[in-house]
Design an enzyme around this catalytic site. Sequence first.
Site, PDB file in Angstrom:
ATOM      1  N   GLY A  46     -20.450   7.109  56.368  1.00  0.00           N
ATOM      2  CA  GLY A  46     -20.098   7.715  57.655  1.00  0.00           C
ATOM      3  C   GLY A  46     -18.713   8.323  57.557  1.00  0.00           C
ATOM      4  O   GLY A  46     -17.930   7.958  56.676  1.00  0.00           O
ATOM      5  N   GLN A  51     -10.704  11.384  60.489  1.00  0.00           N
ATOM      6  CA  GLN A  51     -10.353  10.877  59.159  1.00  0.00           C
ATOM      7  C   GLN A  51      -9.989  12.008  58.196  1.00  0.00           C
ATOM      8  O   GLN A  51      -9.370  11.760  57.166  1.00  0.00           O
ATOM      9  CB  GLN A  51     -11.504  10.056  58.575  1.00  0.00           C
ATOM     10  CG  GLN A  51     -11.751   8.755  59.332  1.00  0.00           C
ATOM     11  CD  GLN A  51     -12.878   7.963  58.720  1.00  0.00           C
ATOM     12  OE1 GLN A  51     -14.043   8.215  58.997  1.00  0.00           O
ATOM     13  NE2 GLN A  51     -12.548   7.007  57.860  1.00  0.00           N
ATOM     14  N   CYS A  99     -13.851   0.797  55.334  1.00  0.00           N
ATOM     15  CA  CYS A  99     -13.493   2.073  55.956  1.00  0.00           C
ATOM     16  C   CYS A  99     -12.775   2.929  54.924  1.00  0.00           C
ATOM     17  O   CYS A  99     -11.887   2.434  54.218  1.00  0.00           O
ATOM     18  CB  CYS A  99     -12.576   1.837  57.162  1.00  0.00           C
ATOM     19  SG  CYS A  99     -12.099   3.352  58.011  1.00  0.00           S
ATOM     20  N   LEU A 100     -13.136   4.203  54.837  1.00  0.00           N
ATOM     21  CA  LEU A 100     -12.509   5.102  53.865  1.00  0.00           C
ATOM     22  C   LEU A 100     -11.021   5.296  54.162  1.00  0.00           C
ATOM     23  O   LEU A 100     -10.263   5.669  53.262  1.00  0.00           O
ATOM     24  CB  LEU A 100     -13.227   6.455  53.848  1.00  0.00           C
ATOM     25  CG  LEU A 100     -14.685   6.403  53.332  1.00  0.00           C
ATOM     26  CD1 LEU A 100     -15.380   7.740  53.562  1.00  0.00           C
ATOM     27  CD2 LEU A 100     -14.734   6.003  51.857  1.00  0.00           C
ATOM     28  N   HIS A 141     -18.819   1.990  64.497  1.00  0.00           N
ATOM     29  CA  HIS A 141     -17.589   2.116  63.705  1.00  0.00           C
ATOM     30  C   HIS A 141     -17.021   3.542  63.838  1.00  0.00           C
ATOM     31  O   HIS A 141     -15.810   3.721  64.015  1.00  0.00           O
ATOM     32  CB  HIS A 141     -17.929   1.768  62.246  1.00  0.00           C
ATOM     33  CG  HIS A 141     -16.840   1.984  61.246  1.00  0.00           C
ATOM     34  ND1 HIS A 141     -16.270   0.941  60.526  1.00  0.00           N
ATOM     35  CD2 HIS A 141     -16.213   3.116  60.809  1.00  0.00           C
ATOM     36  CE1 HIS A 141     -15.345   1.440  59.708  1.00  0.00           C
ATOM     37  NE2 HIS A 141     -15.296   2.754  59.847  1.00  0.00           N
ATOM     38  N   GLU A 142     -17.907   4.543  63.770  1.00  0.00           N
ATOM     39  CA  GLU A 142     -17.452   5.940  63.846  1.00  0.00           C
ATOM     40  C   GLU A 142     -16.988   6.308  65.257  1.00  0.00           C
ATOM     41  O   GLU A 142     -15.986   7.017  65.420  1.00  0.00           O
ATOM     42  CB  GLU A 142     -18.559   6.905  63.402  1.00  0.00           C
ATOM     43  CG  GLU A 142     -19.108   6.694  61.991  1.00  0.00           C
ATOM     44  CD  GLU A 142     -18.061   6.557  60.920  1.00  0.00           C
ATOM     45  OE1 GLU A 142     -16.932   7.047  61.106  1.00  0.00           O
ATOM     46  OE2 GLU A 142     -18.355   5.938  59.893  1.00  0.00           O
ATOM     47  N   HIS A 145     -13.581   5.259  65.777  1.00  0.00           N
ATOM     48  CA  HIS A 145     -12.581   6.187  65.215  1.00  0.00           C
ATOM     49  C   HIS A 145     -12.201   7.261  66.235  1.00  0.00           C
ATOM     50  O   HIS A 145     -11.033   7.646  66.337  1.00  0.00           O
ATOM     51  CB  HIS A 145     -13.126   6.888  63.967  1.00  0.00           C
ATOM     52  CG  HIS A 145     -12.944   6.129  62.692  1.00  0.00           C
ATOM     53  ND1 HIS A 145     -11.708   5.756  62.209  1.00  0.00           N
ATOM     54  CD2 HIS A 145     -13.836   5.687  61.772  1.00  0.00           C
ATOM     55  CE1 HIS A 145     -11.850   5.118  61.058  1.00  0.00           C
ATOM     56  NE2 HIS A 145     -13.144   5.060  60.751  1.00  0.00           N
TER      57      HIS A 145
HETATM   58  O1  GNR Z   1     -18.539   4.064  53.991  1.00  0.00           O
HETATM   59  C1  GNR Z   1     -18.437   3.274  54.924  1.00  0.00           C
HETATM   60  N1  GNR Z   1     -19.113   2.106  54.875  1.00  0.00           N
HETATM   61  C2  GNR Z   1     -19.213   1.231  55.966  1.00  0.00           C
HETATM   62  C3  GNR Z   1     -19.672  -0.048  55.724  1.00  0.00           C
HETATM   63  C4  GNR Z   1     -19.821  -0.934  56.761  1.00  0.00           C
HETATM   64  C5  GNR Z   1     -19.504  -0.552  58.050  1.00  0.00           C
HETATM   65  C6  GNR Z   1     -19.021   0.721  58.293  1.00  0.00           C
HETATM   66  C7  GNR Z   1     -18.881   1.614  57.252  1.00  0.00           C
HETATM   67  S1  GNR Z   1     -18.318   3.217  57.582  1.00  0.00           S
HETATM   68  C8  GNR Z   1     -17.538   3.578  56.058  1.00  0.00           C
HETATM   69  C9  GNR Z   1     -17.020   5.004  56.043  1.00  0.00           C
HETATM   70  C10 GNR Z   1     -15.949   5.160  57.105  1.00  0.00           C
HETATM   71  O2  GNR Z   1     -14.836   4.755  57.008  1.00  0.00           O
HETATM   72  N2  GNR Z   1     -16.319   5.733  58.211  1.00  0.00           N
HETATM   73  O3  GNR Z   1     -15.440   5.847  59.219  1.00  0.00           O
HETATM   74 NI    NI Z   2     -14.042   4.215  58.996  1.00  0.00          NI
END
Ligand code: GNR
Ligand code: NI
Length: 180
Positions: A46, A51, A99-100, A141-142, A145
Amino acid sequence: MSLLPIIEVPDQLLREQSAPVERVDDDLKRLIADMFETMYEAPGIGLAAVQVAVPRRLLIIDLQDPVEEDGDPVKDPHVFINPEILKASDARKSYNEGCLSIPDQYAEIERPDIVRARWLDQHGKSHEGEFDGLMSVCLQHEVDHLNGILFIDYLSRLKRDMIVKKVVKSRKDREQAAIL
Ligand code: GNR
Ligand code: NI
């Protein structure tokens, strides 16, 4: 298409409220294409526009196993523009999130198991749907953000500060290694 740099904690841009997308135009479509390239390369499942330093309410998801094996992995790209969580289940589930923008750090985070959402796609068409499993986790999660929220905000202040310190230190170490 081009790879975009992913910003990391403690960049304060990650703490901003992203603004609604007003028009789905060619610039936005180019951004979406660049975001997919960036997410697949990372690799991640995601990515929110903020980001890549664009604080707009746009996110992409592809849950495909990002590890290339022999043969092309089947892509399953999803675009969410101006997404809204309409309903979240009382039932909760925990998942080991990463999270990246917080590289190499993971924590078990509890969230609503099932969510109902409304969003626009890359053609400006409106959709509504219900999500469970990893799709539900990733969408929440997104959307966080877009509201300046990171998964570490659900941890104790001590754990959160420790994680941010580790990310800063490892980035410094990497930069130092690149000079030497
Ligand atoms: O790549 C991602 N893996 C992930 C694993 C578990 C819960 C959420 C994520 S999202 C993350 C990529 C990211 O930072 N998206 O904002
Ligand atoms: Ni993230």
